[in-house]
Design a protein around this motif. Structure first.
Motif, short mmCIF file in Angstrom:
data_model
loop_
_atom_site.label_atom_id
_atom_site.label_comp_id
_atom_site.label_asym_id
_atom_site.label_seq_id
_atom_site.Cartn_x
_atom_site.Cartn_y
_atom_site.Cartn_z
N ILE A 175 15.52 -8.64 -16.54
CA ILE A 175 15.01 -9.92 -16.08
C ILE A 175 16.13 -10.74 -15.43
O ILE A 175 15.89 -11.59 -14.59
N LEU A 176 17.37 -10.47 -15.81
CA LEU A 176 18.49 -11.27 -15.33
C LEU A 176 18.81 -10.90 -13.88
O LEU A 176 18.62 -9.76 -13.45
N PRO A 177 19.32 -11.90 -13.11
CA PRO A 177 19.59 -11.67 -11.68
C PRO A 177 20.45 -10.45 -11.36
O PRO A 177 20.10 -9.70 -10.43
N PRO A 178 21.55 -10.18 -12.07
CA PRO A 178 22.42 -9.08 -11.61
C PRO A 178 21.73 -7.73 -11.53
O PRO A 178 22.10 -6.87 -10.71
N MET A 179 20.69 -7.53 -12.35
CA MET A 179 20.04 -6.22 -12.37
C MET A 179 19.39 -5.92 -11.02
O MET A 179 19.31 -4.76 -10.61
N ALA A 180 18.93 -6.97 -10.31
CA ALA A 180 18.33 -6.74 -8.99
C ALA A 180 19.34 -6.11 -8.06
O ALA A 180 19.03 -5.16 -7.33
N LEU A 181 20.57 -6.63 -8.09
CA LEU A 181 21.61 -6.07 -7.22
C LEU A 181 21.87 -4.61 -7.55
O LEU A 181 21.98 -3.77 -6.66
N ILE A 182 21.96 -4.32 -8.86
CA ILE A 182 22.27 -2.94 -9.25
C ILE A 182 21.12 -2.02 -8.84
O ILE A 182 21.35 -0.93 -8.33
N LEU A 183 19.87 -2.50 -8.98
CA LEU A 183 18.74 -1.65 -8.58
C LEU A 183 18.75 -1.39 -7.08
O LEU A 183 18.48 -0.26 -6.64
N VAL A 184 19.06 -2.42 -6.28
CA VAL A 184 19.13 -2.18 -4.83
C VAL A 184 20.25 -1.20 -4.53
O VAL A 184 20.11 -0.30 -3.69
N GLY A 185 21.38 -1.34 -5.23
CA GLY A 185 22.48 -0.39 -5.07
C GLY A 185 22.02 1.03 -5.34
O GLY A 185 22.33 1.96 -4.58
N LEU A 186 21.24 1.22 -6.42
CA LEU A 186 20.75 2.56 -6.75
C LEU A 186 19.76 3.05 -5.70
O LEU A 186 19.76 4.23 -5.33
N PHE A 187 18.90 2.12 -5.19
CA PHE A 187 17.96 2.47 -4.12
C PHE A 187 18.71 3.04 -2.93
O PHE A 187 18.35 4.06 -2.35
N ILE A 188 19.81 2.32 -2.56
CA ILE A 188 20.62 2.79 -1.43
C ILE A 188 21.22 4.15 -1.72
O ILE A 188 21.25 5.04 -0.86
#
Lengths: 206, 205
Positions: free
Chosen positions: A180-193
């Protein structure tokens, strides 16, 4: 009509993960699936129409003041979307808060107008806008899917993980608060890439 | 006075533009390859935020918000122009950016050429418009509060981009899996920095 204009931005030339455009809002609205979908549709509509309008008047805009002209047209469309959301989907528009207004400064819009609409016909530009909007939407939906499923155990507000699994009901499962916390969104996009570039080797940076 | 210090600290660390709201991400990721350019862009953002927020605050207070036109004539007291705020804010931001661009071009041509396309793009940097919209949503009470909030968020953004640039300079020597190189690892690094910044969240001011 060239079908590639529409299909390329969906994955292989995705605006978020390949062109690095429009990341701000892609991350902030993805805690839940519903606002992510609304946001993706809003961006698609604004992007399609602003590209079409600007492409239609591209020969009459003086080059020096084109940024302001573009901003005014985009701002006008965003105001329309914002008012419609406030009228028909008030709850979602509250959740999105300032991020609807921030569609104006979403880099996808300016980026695609500068890179595509200023040099192509209105219909092609419209299709390019829809394609890029949906490409942006795909990343949003993928990220929001994982964040809502693992962070809250729901999808679109419906409970997916059975209640009886939770520890407080005598089970073994606990929601992962990190999602739920903001940083996880960044990490998920990183994994998507990461996943995308493992499939499309030609995108790998040196 | 204490109130102002609170807003300043809060906007730098606790509600950091980058790590709490992801604002200004595009130029944040694209310009953070080396420290020198990121310092230049960071300073430009601090300046533009510090100038546009007070202007937009005054516009919001005396023209846009509901009943704000009452000072002109009592019969305008029922008007609510707040639906125009997006377009007015963005116009102010675009013109201030234009001025900054001309000043930088004249006095520091080296910085101007290294910032390249990103200087005009400050106009569409979400951090700037986001600052104005948050200022409107949170209803700061005085001009001083709005200004302090603007400068504080700018400084927060500046710190974030300079520290990311420092990490990326070091990162170029490490052995990252090929598909993750460049953009992918940067996202993950920013995520980890965000987790570090979350340690400020418990602070109550």
């Amino acid at each position: 009509m060239n079908k590639k204009i529409f299909t390329e931005p969906l994955f292989s030339q995705n605006p978020v993960s390949v062109l690095v455009l429009g990341i701000c809002s892609a991350l902030a609205v993805t805690v839940k699936l519903e606002p992510a979908i609304v946001m993706a549709l809003s961006v698609t509509i604004v992007l399609g129409f602003s590209e079409a309008i600007i492409s239609a008047i591209r020969h009459t805009i003086p080059n020096r003041i084109r940024i302001i002209v573009q901003l005014v047209i985009v701002a006008f469309l965003v105001i329309l979307v914002d008012q419609i959301l406030k009228a028909y989907a008030y709850q979602v528009s509250k959740q999105l808060s300032v991020f609807v207004g921030l569609i104006i400064t979403n880099c996808i819009i300016m980026g695609r107008i500068e890179a595509y609409a200023l040099g192509n016909k209105p219909l092609d530009s419209f299709v390019d806008g829809l394609g890029n909007g949906l490409g942006y939407g795909i990343v949003l939906v993928v990220v929001a899917f994982f964040r809502e499923l693992f962070g809250s155990g729901t999808l679109l507000g419906l409970q997916i993980i059975p209640h009886s699994w939770y520890i407080k009901n005598g089970g073994f499962y606990e929601n992962n608060g990190l999602f739920i916390l903001p940083p996880m969104a960044l990490i998920l996009v990183g994994l998507f890439i990461w996943v995308q570039r493992s499939i499309q080797k030609e995108l790998i940076e040196e | 006075m204490q109130e102002l210090v609170n807003i300043f600290i809060k906007s730098i660390f606790i509600e950091n533009m980058v790590f709490a709201y992801f604002l200004g991400m595009c130029s944040y990721l694209a310009v953070s390859k080396n420290i020198k350019t990121s310092v230049g862009l960071g300073l430009a953002v601090v300046f533009v935020l510090g100038v546009t927020l007070p202007i937009n605050y005054l516009l919001d207070k005396y023209i846009l918000s509901s009943g704000a036109l009452a000072w002109l004539s009592p019969s305008y007291a029922s008007l609510d122009l707040s639906f125009l705020s997006f377009i007015i804010f963005i116009a102010v931001i675009a013109s201030v950016t234009q001025i900054v661009e001309m000043v930088v071009e004249k006095y520091t041509p080296g910085l101007y050429s290294s910032l390249g396309i990103f200087l005009p793009l400050i106009a569409v940097n979400c951090a700037i418009l986001g600052g104005s919209l948050f200022m409107q949503e949170r209803a700061y009470e005085t001009l001083a509060q709005a200004t302090v909030y603007g400068v504080g968020s700018g400084v927060g953004w500046f710190l974030a981009i300079v520290s990311l640039a420092a990490i990326r300079e070091k990162l170029s020597y490490s052995n990252v899996p090929a598909p993750l190189r460049g953009l992918g690892i940067t996202f993950i690094v920013v995520g980890l920095m965000g987790i570090a910044f979350m340690s400020f969240m418990g602070i109550k001011l």
